[in-house]
Design a protein around this motif. Structure first.
Motif, PDB file in Angstrom:
ATOM      1  N   ASN A  68      33.000  46.510 -13.931  1.00  0.00           N
ATOM      2  CA  ASN A  68      31.808  46.062 -13.195  1.00  0.00           C
ATOM      3  C   ASN A  68      31.127  47.225 -12.481  1.00  0.00           C
ATOM      4  N   GLU A  69      31.909  48.108 -11.894  1.00  0.00           N
ATOM      5  CA  GLU A  69      31.349  49.262 -11.186  1.00  0.00           C
ATOM      6  C   GLU A  69      30.654  50.218 -12.160  1.00  0.00           C
ATOM      7  N   ILE A  70      31.196  50.353 -13.360  1.00  0.00           N
ATOM      8  CA  ILE A  70      30.575  51.190 -14.394  1.00  0.00           C
ATOM      9  C   ILE A  70      29.207  50.612 -14.767  1.00  0.00           C
ATOM     10  N   TYR A  71      29.168  49.299 -14.994  1.00  0.00           N
ATOM     11  CA  TYR A  71      27.891  48.663 -15.320  1.00  0.00           C
ATOM     12  C   TYR A  71      26.898  48.781 -14.167  1.00  0.00           C
ATOM     13  N   HIS A  72      27.386  48.633 -12.953  1.00  0.00           N
ATOM     14  CA  HIS A  72      26.522  48.750 -11.783  1.00  0.00           C
ATOM     15  C   HIS A  72      25.954  50.177 -11.674  1.00  0.00           C
ATOM     16  N   SER A  73      26.789  51.173 -11.871  1.00  0.00           N
ATOM     17  CA  SER A  73      26.327  52.574 -11.811  1.00  0.00           C
ATOM     18  C   SER A  73      25.316  52.882 -12.907  1.00  0.00           C
ATOM     19  N   ALA A  74      25.592  52.375 -14.111  1.00  0.00           N
ATOM     20  CA  ALA A  74      24.655  52.596 -15.223  1.00  0.00           C
ATOM     21  C   ALA A  74      23.326  51.903 -14.954  1.00  0.00           C
ATOM     22  N   SER A  75      23.371  50.693 -14.415  1.00  0.00           N
ATOM     23  CA  SER A  75      22.131  49.968 -14.085  1.00  0.00           C
ATOM     24  C   SER A  75      21.328  50.710 -13.027  1.00  0.00           C
ATOM     25  N   ALA A  76      22.014  51.230 -12.022  1.00  0.00           N
ATOM     26  CA  ALA A  76      21.329  51.977 -10.964  1.00  0.00           C
ATOM     27  C   ALA A  76      20.676  53.231 -11.542  1.00  0.00           C
ATOM     28  N   TYR A  77      21.375  53.891 -12.453  1.00  0.00           N
ATOM     29  CA  TYR A  77      20.819  55.095 -13.088  1.00  0.00           C
ATOM     30  C   TYR A  77      19.567  54.752 -13.899  1.00  0.00           C
ATOM     31  N   LEU A  78      19.659  53.683 -14.693  1.00  0.00           N
ATOM     32  CA  LEU A  78      18.522  53.289 -15.526  1.00  0.00           C
ATOM     33  C   LEU A  78      17.347  52.795 -14.687  1.00  0.00           C
ATOM     34  N   LEU A  79      17.638  52.182 -13.552  1.00  0.00           N
ATOM     35  CA  LEU A  79      16.576  51.713 -12.665  1.00  0.00           C
ATOM     36  C   LEU A  79      15.768  52.890 -12.111  1.00  0.00           C
ATOM     37  N   LYS A  80      16.445  53.995 -11.846  1.00  0.00           N
ATOM     38  CA  LYS A  80      15.736  55.193 -11.375  1.00  0.00           C
ATOM     39  C   LYS A  80      14.767  55.713 -12.433  1.00  0.00           C
ATOM     40  N   LEU A  81      15.153  55.567 -13.698  1.00  0.00           N
ATOM     41  CA  LEU A  81      14.287  56.027 -14.784  1.00  0.00           C
ATOM     42  C   LEU A  81      13.016  55.186 -14.887  1.00  0.00           C
ATOM     43  N   ASP A  82      13.078  53.974 -14.380  1.00  0.00           N
ATOM     44  CA  ASP A  82      11.947  53.045 -14.463  1.00  0.00           C
ATOM     45  C   ASP A  82      10.864  53.334 -13.425  1.00  0.00           C
ATOM     46  N   LEU A  83      11.136  54.218 -12.477  1.00  0.00           N
ATOM     47  CA  LEU A  83      10.155  54.523 -11.432  1.00  0.00           C
ATOM     48  C   LEU A  83       8.847  55.023 -12.044  1.00  0.00           C
ATOM     49  N   GLY A  84       7.739  54.502 -11.576  1.00  0.00           N
ATOM     50  CA  GLY A  84       6.428  54.892 -12.069  1.00  0.00           C
ATOM     51  C   GLY A  84       5.846  53.934 -13.090  1.00  0.00           C
ATOM     52  N   MET A  85       6.693  53.126 -13.702  1.00  0.00           N
ATOM     53  CA  MET A  85       6.196  52.197 -14.721  1.00  0.00           C
ATOM     54  C   MET A  85       5.262  51.154 -14.122  1.00  0.00           C
ATOM     55  N   ASN A  86       5.577  50.672 -12.931  1.00  0.00           N
ATOM     56  CA  ASN A  86       4.690  49.690 -12.294  1.00  0.00           C
ATOM     57  C   ASN A  86       3.322  50.283 -11.995  1.00  0.00           C
ATOM     58  N   THR A  87       3.285  51.567 -11.659  1.00  0.00           N
ATOM     59  CA  THR A  87       2.002  52.222 -11.393  1.00  0.00           C
ATOM     60  C   THR A  87       1.135  52.215 -12.647  1.00  0.00           C
ATOM     61  N   ILE A  88       1.730  52.507 -13.785  1.00  0.00           N
ATOM     62  CA  ILE A  88       0.991  52.480 -15.048  1.00  0.00           C
ATOM     63  C   ILE A  88       0.467  51.064 -15.320  1.00  0.00           C
ATOM     64  N   LYS A  89       1.309  50.086 -15.106  1.00  0.00           N
ATOM     65  CA  LYS A  89       0.926  48.685 -15.332  1.00  0.00           C
ATOM     66  C   LYS A  89      -0.208  48.271 -14.388  1.00  0.00           C
ATOM     67  N   ILE A  90      -0.122  48.686 -13.138  1.00  0.00           N
ATOM     68  CA  ILE A  90      -1.161  48.342 -12.161  1.00  0.00           C
ATOM     69  C   ILE A  90      -2.493  48.985 -12.547  1.00  0.00           C
ATOM     70  N   ILE A  91      -2.462  50.240 -12.977  1.00  0.00           N
ATOM     71  CA  ILE A  91      -3.700  50.916 -13.389  1.00  0.00           C
ATOM     72  C   ILE A  91      -4.309  50.205 -14.590  1.00  0.00           C
ATOM     73  N   ALA A  92      -3.479  49.831 -15.563  1.00  0.00           N
ATOM     74  CA  ALA A  92      -3.983  49.115 -16.743  1.00  0.00           C
ATOM     75  C   ALA A  92      -4.612  47.786 -16.348  1.00  0.00           C
ATOM     76  N   THR A  93      -4.083  47.162 -15.308  1.00  0.00           N
ATOM     77  CA  THR A  93      -4.574  45.856 -14.884  1.00  0.00           C
ATOM     78  C   THR A  93      -5.836  45.949 -14.037  1.00  0.00           C
ATOM     79  N   ILE A  94      -5.876  46.897 -13.092  1.00  0.00           N
ATOM     80  CA  ILE A  94      -7.005  46.915 -12.157  1.00  0.00           C
ATOM     81  C   ILE A  94      -8.202  47.733 -12.630  1.00  0.00           C
TER      82      ILE A  94
END
Length: 179
Positions: A68-94
């Motif tokens: 479980n801790e391995i999966y949690h660490s991997a998820s946290a790592y992948l979540l960091k990679l997702d930073l900035g994606m919402n900004t792209i989505k917001i620009i496309a929308t607005i």
């Protein structure tokens, strides 16, 4: 009458300036994300090994808790990679909405011109005001399109990357369990 790109931006007013800034910001983020995906695809094995080593070093729990801790660490790592994606989505929308706002402002100004100058004297000004107002709509659509396409492409790329991480972690956990 033909204008240069810079002239169109100036004619579009402050809404066009905002769209240009958003475009530069969004395209920069997308470029970084494309590069980041290429880098991450090359270092999956190393990252998974580091996650396993860190978790095993810090925790001496039962096998399930470590898993479980391995999966949690991997998820946290992948979540960091997702930073900035919402900004792209917001620009496309607005971006198209901002373009429409600029158009409405331009049309309003055109009607104000007619109300002060009269229709017979202000018809040319009204027509040129309407054509200039539409510049912001075009600008909003031009900004939105690459961000929309880029967001969808990057989302798919990150999903593939996440799948690779998950497959590698499952294989590694299975190997360690069998040992």
């Amino acid at each position: 009458m033909k204008h240069t790109l810079i002239e169109y931006i100036h004619l579009g007013g402050y809404v066009m300036y905002i769209l240009v800034i958003l475009n530069i910001l969004g395209l920069s983020i997308m470029l970084w994300k494309f590069i980041q995906i290429k880098i991450e695809n090359r270092k999956i094995q190393k990252v998974v090994t580091n996650i396993f080593n860190t978790v095993h070093k810090e925790h001496s729990y039962t096998c399930k808790k470590v898993e479980n801790e391995i999966y949690h660490s991997a998820s946290a790592y992948l979540l960091k990679l997702d930073l900035g994606m919402n900004t792209i989505k917001i620009i496309a929308t607005i971006a198209p909405i901002l373009g429409l706002l600029g158009t409405v402002i331009g049309v309003l100004q055109s009607f104000e011109t007619i109300s002060t100058a009269g229709f017979s004297q202000g018809a040319d000004l009204f027509a040129s005001g309407i054509s200039l107002a539409l510049i912001t709509t075009i600008g909003g659509l031009i900004v939105s399109l690459p961000h929309y396409v880029g967001f969808n492409y990057l989302t798919g790329s990150f999903a593939k990357l996440e799948s690779k991480y998950e497959k590698m972690i499952i294989n590694r956990i299975t190997r360690e369990t069998l040992m």
